[in-house]
Motif scaffolding. Structure first.
Motif, PDB file in Angstrom:
ATOM      1  N   GLU A   1       0.808  -1.179  -0.079  1.00  0.00           N
ATOM      2  CA  GLU A   1       0.097   0.015   0.157  1.00  0.00           C
ATOM      3  C   GLU A   1       0.924   1.371   0.141  1.00  0.00           C
ATOM      4  OE1 GLU A   1      -2.909   0.180   3.320  1.00  0.00           O
ATOM      5  OE2 GLU A   1      -3.814  -1.685   2.340  1.00  0.00           O
ATOM      6  N   ALA A   2       0.491   1.999  -0.563  1.00  0.00           N
ATOM      7  CA  ALA A   2       1.140   3.750  -0.774  1.00  0.00           C
ATOM      8  C   ALA A   2       1.205   4.161   0.533  1.00  0.00           C
ATOM      9  CB  ALA A   2       0.367   4.573  -1.720  1.00  0.00           C
ATOM     10  N   GLY A   3       2.566   4.717   0.846  1.00  0.00           N
ATOM     11  CA  GLY A   3       2.655   5.415   2.314  1.00  0.00           C
ATOM     12  C   GLY A   3       2.470   4.332   3.451  1.00  0.00           C
ATOM     13  N   VAL A   4       2.774   2.996   3.124  1.00  0.00           N
ATOM     14  CA  VAL A   4       2.857   2.003   4.350  1.00  0.00           C
ATOM     15  C   VAL A   4       4.061   2.517   5.429  1.00  0.00           C
ATOM     16  CG1 VAL A   4       4.172   0.534   3.134  1.00  0.00           C
ATOM     17  CG2 VAL A   4       2.888  -0.092   4.952  1.00  0.00           C
ATOM     18  N   ALA A   5       3.751   2.584   6.403  1.00  0.00           N
ATOM     19  CA  ALA A   5       4.999   3.151   7.606  1.00  0.00           C
ATOM     20  C   ALA A   5       5.612   2.046   7.844  1.00  0.00           C
ATOM     21  CB  ALA A   5       4.237   3.368   8.753  1.00  0.00           C
ATOM     22  N   VAL A   6       7.079   2.310   8.120  1.00  0.00           N
ATOM     23  CA  VAL A   6       8.052   1.353   8.252  1.00  0.00           C
ATOM     24  C   VAL A   6       7.690   0.289   9.172  1.00  0.00           C
ATOM     25  CG1 VAL A   6      10.462   1.011   9.146  1.00  0.00           C
ATOM     26  CG2 VAL A   6       9.816   2.791   7.803  1.00  0.00           C
ATOM     27  N   ALA A   7       7.186   0.747  10.563  1.00  0.00           N
ATOM     28  CA  ALA A   7       6.937  -0.094  11.628  1.00  0.00           C
ATOM     29  C   ALA A   7       5.731  -1.290  11.032  1.00  0.00           C
ATOM     30  CB  ALA A   7       6.406   0.765  12.794  1.00  0.00           C
ATOM     31  N   GLU A   8       4.555  -0.586  10.207  1.00  0.00           N
ATOM     32  CA  GLU A   8       3.583  -1.534   9.636  1.00  0.00           C
ATOM     33  C   GLU A   8       4.024  -2.489   8.924  1.00  0.00           C
ATOM     34  OE1 GLU A   8      -0.866  -1.155   7.727  1.00  0.00           O
ATOM     35  OE2 GLU A   8       0.600   0.871   7.863  1.00  0.00           O
ATOM     36  N   PHE A   9       4.940  -1.996   8.060  1.00  0.00           N
ATOM     37  CA  PHE A   9       5.628  -3.047   6.837  1.00  0.00           C
ATOM     38  C   PHE A   9       6.374  -4.177   7.914  1.00  0.00           C
ATOM     39  CE2 PHE A   9       8.774  -4.485   4.219  1.00  0.00           C
ATOM     40  CZ  PHE A   9       8.104  -4.473   2.836  1.00  0.00           C
ATOM     41  N   ASN A  10       7.154  -3.833   8.996  1.00  0.00           N
ATOM     42  CA  ASN A  10       7.865  -4.828   9.598  1.00  0.00           C
ATOM     43  C   ASN A  10       7.131  -5.588  10.096  1.00  0.00           C
ATOM     44  OD1 ASN A  10      10.390  -5.959  10.722  1.00  0.00           O
ATOM     45  ND2 ASN A  10      10.166  -4.789  12.292  1.00  0.00           N
ATOM     46  N   ASP A  11       5.765  -5.339  10.641  1.00  0.00           N
ATOM     47  CA  ASP A  11       4.981  -6.155  11.209  1.00  0.00           C
ATOM     48  C   ASP A  11       4.307  -7.007  10.293  1.00  0.00           C
ATOM     49  OD1 ASP A  11       3.134  -7.160  13.387  1.00  0.00           O
ATOM     50  OD2 ASP A  11       1.654  -6.270  12.316  1.00  0.00           O
ATOM     51  N   LEU A  12       3.927  -6.636   9.012  1.00  0.00           N
ATOM     52  CA  LEU A  12       3.274  -7.390   7.960  1.00  0.00           C
ATOM     53  C   LEU A  12       4.404  -8.359   7.369  1.00  0.00           C
ATOM     54  CD1 LEU A  12       1.333  -4.626   6.209  1.00  0.00           C
ATOM     55  CD2 LEU A  12       0.292  -6.689   7.535  1.00  0.00           C
ATOM     56  N   ASP A  13       5.718  -8.127   7.410  1.00  0.00           N
ATOM     57  CA  ASP A  13       6.853  -8.783   6.789  1.00  0.00           C
ATOM     58  C   ASP A  13       6.822 -10.034   7.818  1.00  0.00           C
ATOM     59  OD1 ASP A  13       8.854  -9.710   5.854  1.00  0.00           O
ATOM     60  OD2 ASP A  13      10.416  -8.019   6.118  1.00  0.00           O
ATOM     61  N   THR A  14       6.820  -9.651   9.175  1.00  0.00           N
ATOM     62  CA  THR A  14       7.016 -10.591   9.959  1.00  0.00           C
ATOM     63  C   THR A  14       5.925 -11.565   9.702  1.00  0.00           C
ATOM     64  OG1 THR A  14       8.231  -9.320  11.610  1.00  0.00           O
ATOM     65  CG2 THR A  14       7.169 -11.214  12.485  1.00  0.00           C
ATOM     66  N   ARG A  15       4.780 -11.233   9.907  1.00  0.00           N
ATOM     67  CA  ARG A  15       3.418 -11.990  10.013  1.00  0.00           C
ATOM     68  C   ARG A  15       3.626 -12.933   8.665  1.00  0.00           C
ATOM     69  NH1 ARG A  15      -1.320  -7.763  10.679  1.00  0.00           N
ATOM     70  NH2 ARG A  15      -2.502  -9.617   9.937  1.00  0.00           N
ATOM     71  N   PHE A  16       3.993 -12.672   7.668  1.00  0.00           N
ATOM     72  CA  PHE A  16       4.124 -12.892   6.116  1.00  0.00           C
ATOM     73  C   PHE A  16       5.253 -14.321   6.430  1.00  0.00           C
ATOM     74  CE2 PHE A  16       6.576 -13.855   2.116  1.00  0.00           C
ATOM     75  CZ  PHE A  16       5.483 -14.200   1.079  1.00  0.00           C
ATOM     76  N   HIS A  17       6.510 -14.002   6.848  1.00  0.00           N
ATOM     77  CA  HIS A  17       7.062 -15.319   6.903  1.00  0.00           C
ATOM     78  C   HIS A  17       6.764 -16.109   7.949  1.00  0.00           C
ATOM     79  CE1 HIS A  17      10.444 -13.795   4.544  1.00  0.00           C
ATOM     80  NE2 HIS A  17      10.206 -12.317   4.445  1.00  0.00           N
TER      81      HIS A  17
END
Length: 248
Positions: free
Chosen positions: A142-158
């Motif tokens: 998503e456009a403008g995704v914050a770093v912390a939110e990206f990191n959380d989603l990244d962790t959840r993905f893996h």
């Protein structure tokens, strides 16, 4: 099943309480979902003080095999659970911070675990599993995704891929290892000179990983996730080495 509790010796009381509870778990007399008797009943049966019993219960809660609900009512009291992910992640994060494991150790562990996870997920994942992973990738894109939110989603993905691999232990270990370096990864992402470009590049790899899983191409997904992990961890290792040189 009615559990027969026996008094324990008073020396190192809380450890002996732990041993008593562990023995009943190993014997199959206590299972996930079972409730322990109230403190006021269990302490005298074991022949220990309520403070010693509470100390033992706190240890079990810390290691993720028990949850204590204060108060009164049907949900109050201590209950045996199976929540190893958070407990192992917390423990591993502390040992990593204390220097028990190097960043290189964590890198190699992640590579081994996630290669296995992605290859197995390509064989076992159902459409619903892949849809859930696709939502996480969409969130990171998503456009403008914050770093912390990206990191959380990244962790959840893996972690999600590990969970759909069909191996619960691999899932738990993957979650613990990923959580142990979450703060470092967050710092590395926050330090990116061009965060939108960095996020787009990382998520392009996530999207490709998902495409390979959907196509059942496990070995290719395993190769890509290794490159994905080594690329980011390489940045972490370089930064960690730089800080060490500055402080020397």
């Amino acid at each position: 099943m009615s559990v027969e509790w026996q008094p324990v010796r008073q020396s190192r009381t809380h450890e002996l309480v732990l041993q008593s509870i562990e023995e009943r778990v190993f014997a199959g007399e206590l299972k996930a979902g079972d409730r322990l008797p109230p403190e006021r009943e269990l302490a005298p049966v074991l022949g220990v003080s309520r403070s010693a019993l509470r100390e033992a219960l706190r240890v079990l809660e810390t290691i993720g095999v028990l949850v204590a609900q204060p108060g009164r009512g049907p949900d109050a009291g201590a209950r045996i659970v199976r929540h190893p992910d958070d407990a192992l992640g917390r423990l591993l994060r502390l040992h990593f911070a204390l220097g028990s494991y190097s960043l290189e150790d964590v890198l190699e562990a992640r590579v081994v675990l996630e290669r296995s996870s992605f290859e197995a997920a390509a064989r076992h994942a159902c459409p619903e599993d892949l849809d859930a992973a696709r939502e996480l990738v969409a969130g990171m894109g998503e456009a403008g995704v914050a770093v912390a939110e990206f990191n959380d989603l990244d962790t959840r993905f893996h972690v999600h891929i590990a969970r759909i691999s069909g191996n619960e232990l691999t899932s738990t270990l993957t979650s613990a290892v990923r959580e142990s370096v979450r703060p470092l990864i967050l710092k590395a992402l926050e330090a990116a000179e061009d965060w939108p470009a960095t996020a787009a590049a990382l998520n392009a790899e996530h999207a490709e990983l998902l495409r390979l899983l959907s196509a059942g191409r496990g070995p290719d997904a395993a190769d890509l996730v290794e490159r994905h992990i080594r690329s980011l961890h390489g940045t972490l290792v370089d930064e960690n080495s730089g800080r060490g040189e500055e402080s020397s």
